[in-house]
Design a protein around this motif. Sequence first.
Motif: not given
Lengths: 385, 222
Positions: A236-242, A1-4, A369-375, B141-149
């Motif tokens: 807002r930010a993304g997890d880039a995880y799952h 994950m980037t720190e920038s 605070l809110t989180t959702a699918f897609g990270g 969101n699900a596929v957005a998460g797939h692509v993001a990961a």
Amino acid sequence: MTESVPAARRGPRSVVVTGAAVLSALGRGVPPLLSATLDGAPAFAPVLRFDVSGRQADGAATYPGTPVLAEELDQAVGEACDEAGLSAAQRAGLPLHLAVHGDPELARATPERRPAHGADVFADAVARRAGLSGASRAYTSACVASSTAVADAAAAVAHGQADRIVVAAGYLVEADQFAVFDAGRALARDGRVRPFSTGRTGLLLGDGVVAVVVEAASAARARRARPLAVLAGWGRAGDAYHVCRPRPDGTGLARAITDALHRGGVGPERIGYVNAHGSGTQVSDTAEAAALRLALGDHAPTVPVSSTKSVHGQALEAGALLELVVTIAALSAGRLPVNAGFLGPDETCPLNLVLDRDARPVADHALSLTTAFGGANTALLVGAP
Amino acid sequence: MNLTSALPLRPGPGPDAGPGPRPAAASAAALTQAASAACLRVLSSAQWPESAEDRAAPAIAGFVVSSFSPLAAEAARRCLLRGPGSGPGPAPGRPDDAGRPVTAVVVVSPLGDLAGAAHVAEAVDDGARIGPLLFFQAVPNAVAGHVAARWQLTGPVVCVADTATAMTVSALLLADGDAEEALLIRVDQAHTPDGPDRAAAVLLGPGPPPAPEPQLHEGEQP
């Protein structure tokens, strides 16, 4: 994950909320919803709106009967504009940001009719019926749909791209989403949502149809409207995880919180309450507690935290807006919503949970605070007007 | 009265409204035109299908029943592979240890995962069993998460229903520092049994500096 991570910026204008309207399982209007959250009185009961006999879980927080989403959205938008004191002429040019799963009729429309049931068409129709002739748009980003709609409205207003924008959101518990959440074993088996608690078994769905007016503070002042709250910051930010699990270390949500604080120009010591996402699921609550520790530092163990989903349920695309309205109302009332359903502490969630009625905010700002699918992660920061 | 310029309106006739066939909404051409109208720079683009060999988008593990997510993932993959920094080493202009720019994922779909939604509705109406995997893929969101990961895209995840809004959202995210780039993916599944599935993606960066912001607003003194 980037720190920038880029520094969050915002336009120069202050942003306020000048009207709000709600339908929830607790009834019509903010007072019954606020009262139940302050008392920690959950609204969950077996679903009567549709057949749940084949499901593993049967609970949800629903308003009596079978309300119709489009009609309830019309009413909410009208009431929010009424509370904001907007005349028909003032409403006429307003844009609408609408957060919805989609047109409820789409899945059962004939193939030829499907294009007429897009979420964009649905949003246009709500705007037209409400007398809003500005540009309308639909957000479909699951649980962060309505907080994203608010953040975009706030950002546009702060930059002077609009003086005011109506943000609305709606989810009414229905058979299809209930079925997929049930199939995914996401629903609480014991009929209660227990955020951050030992023994928590999952989420429960809840009705929410909500509208707010997001407005430039200067524009509100000019027409002598009394703001309900300052929308001080957003992130807002993304997890880039799952696909559907949160990043366990909470870094995505922490970045969203940090950006909201930065935009609001306040430090963690100014946070008097956090209305957490607190879905009541194992991994999500633990990751959120980690995010709060990262973002609030030494203040994390003492800031009062609760999840009002423990009372009104998870309203999916409308949930974040429902919880923003609860947060604003609680801040205004000077009392904090109770984290209902609590059975005992979970060592992976070392938070200062609001467990007693009559708790008071310890400072003048609150986070929702809110989180959702897609990270996807969002943080909204509100302050007293 | 709003004295400022209005927010950008949804489509209407755009630059593609002249003579000749209008490109499909989920095409690289349409997204590129919309990006230009929103003063955004297109760093790379892709679409599905791109040739007669594109018959079915590659399946993604864990996604079933519907082509929605595979279409989005394949358009995104092609677009990102063609973008700056996709090869070895850092992206141009970035320090060695900076990694990929913070990139937002913006998914555009008026009808969402139509095939998935229709499948669930039919199963509910018929009392049929619903597979557990349909739980998470019910939302874009699900596929957005797939692509993001898969591509380590750590910016905001946003799903909207029309391209013009997606461009406006992307421009604001870039202007306010929420992201350095935005991957915009449009998916239009066939809405009739014999119709075509289409998807397209563009990687967006900031365009030329914006004009000065309006100075006069309602409630403010000139």
